[in-house]
Scaffold this active site. Structure first.
Site, PDB file in Angstrom:
ATOM      1  N   ASP A   1       0.810  -1.223   0.000  1.00  0.00           N
ATOM      2  CA  ASP A   1       0.000   0.000   0.000  1.00  0.00           C
ATOM      3  C   ASP A   1       0.841   1.271   0.000  1.00  0.00           C
ATOM      4  O   ASP A   1       1.936   1.307   0.567  1.00  0.00           O
ATOM      5  CB  ASP A   1      -0.915   0.043   1.232  1.00  0.00           C
ATOM      6  CG  ASP A   1      -1.996  -1.018   1.184  1.00  0.00           C
ATOM      7  OD1 ASP A   1      -2.274  -1.510   0.088  1.00  0.00           O
ATOM      8  OD2 ASP A   1      -2.540  -1.338   2.252  1.00  0.00           O
ATOM      9  N   LYS A   2       0.310   2.316  -0.597  1.00  0.00           N
ATOM     10  CA  LYS A   2       0.990   3.603  -0.641  1.00  0.00           C
ATOM     11  C   LYS A   2       1.393   4.111   0.746  1.00  0.00           C
ATOM     12  O   LYS A   2       2.501   4.622   0.926  1.00  0.00           O
ATOM     13  CB  LYS A   2       0.099   4.640  -1.351  1.00  0.00           C
ATOM     14  CG  LYS A   2       0.759   5.999  -1.548  1.00  0.00           C
ATOM     15  CD  LYS A   2      -0.161   6.935  -2.329  1.00  0.00           C
ATOM     16  CE  LYS A   2       0.478   8.312  -2.538  1.00  0.00           C
ATOM     17  NZ  LYS A   2      -0.401   9.207  -3.320  1.00  0.00           N
TER      18      LYS A   2
END
Length: 244
Positions: free
Chosen positions: A107-108
């Protein structure tokens, strides 16, 4: 190439992109075989000329000596996409001279270890759920942990219309735990914590199979060693063969 192979596999094996992305290119009409636009599922024969956006695609070397395998310490804020128009995409962040793509996602808002490669075949083998390759994370949450939280996280949590597989969870400190997963559901750890009333404030992946993050600073990458690749290849040896 002595046998017919699926077009998406031919493209991914060449190192151009992953098989899933190859399917998208085919659907978008950006792929040609001998000057004609093919359909999904089309097979490629020896001597066929395959192009993507007009650029020829070459068959992969049989011994894969032309393949690239790297370990990258993804910083927070980098997005695991090969779409170059996306700001902060992982390809621009690394700046590798060869075409590579990530194996899986991180995930970012998360950081840590992720593999990138030009070998489409190994991407498919590693990502196959039945292989159950373990990944280790260190997670910080917004309030003190309890024995009940650790127990429920370990046994499985209902998210995304399923129940997560049992996993190993250990408390590291008051608000930090370590978790080893063999699944890769979308935002799995964050969703599991949310279900139990916790918010993840920091998430770091520090191991994939036998490869550890240790020694890589945020934003740095290195080539996987021969020993690491041997371990990975042994781990995926029983993977279901990809279609030809």
């Amino acid at each position: 190439m002595s046998t017919l192979i699926r077009l998406n596999k031919f493209i991914s094996d060449s190192g151009h992109c992953s098989r899933r992305e190859a399917d998208k290119l085919i659907e978008q009409g950006r792929v040609n075989i001998n000057g004609a636009i093919p359909e999904l599922g089309t097979k490629v024969a020896e001597g066929d000329i395959v192009t993507v956006d007009g650029n020829p695609i070459s068959a992969s070397a049989s011994d894969k000596t032309d393949r690239i395998y790297i370990a990258y310490h993804k910083p927070v804020g980098v997005t695991c996409t090969t779409e170059r128009h996306v700001k902060g995409n992982i390809i621009d962040a690394i700046g590798h001279k060869e075409r590579i793509f990530p194996i899986g996602r991180l995930d970012k808002p998360s950081e840590g270890l992720i593999f990138l490669t030009s070998d489409g075949d190994i991407v498919n083998k590693i990502l196959r759920a039945e292989n159950a390759h373990d990944k280790e994370y260190v997670v910080t949450v917004n309030r003190p942990l309890t024995a009940n939280f650790i127990d429920k996280m370990s046994k499985g949590v209902p998210i995304l219309n399923t129940v997560t597989k049992p996993c190993k969870v250990t408390m590291q400190s008051k608000m930090v735990f370590r978790i080893i997963l063999t699944q890769g559901l979308n935002r799995q750890i964050r969703r599991m914590c949310e279900y139990l009333g916790y918010e993840v404030t920091k998430l770091k992946r520090n191991r994939i199979m036998s490869v550890r993050l240790a020694g890589l600073k945020s934003g740095q990458w290195r080539n996987l060693t021969q020993e690491e690749m041997a371990d990975i290849n042994r781990a995926v040896l029983s993977s279901t063969k990809t279609a030809v």
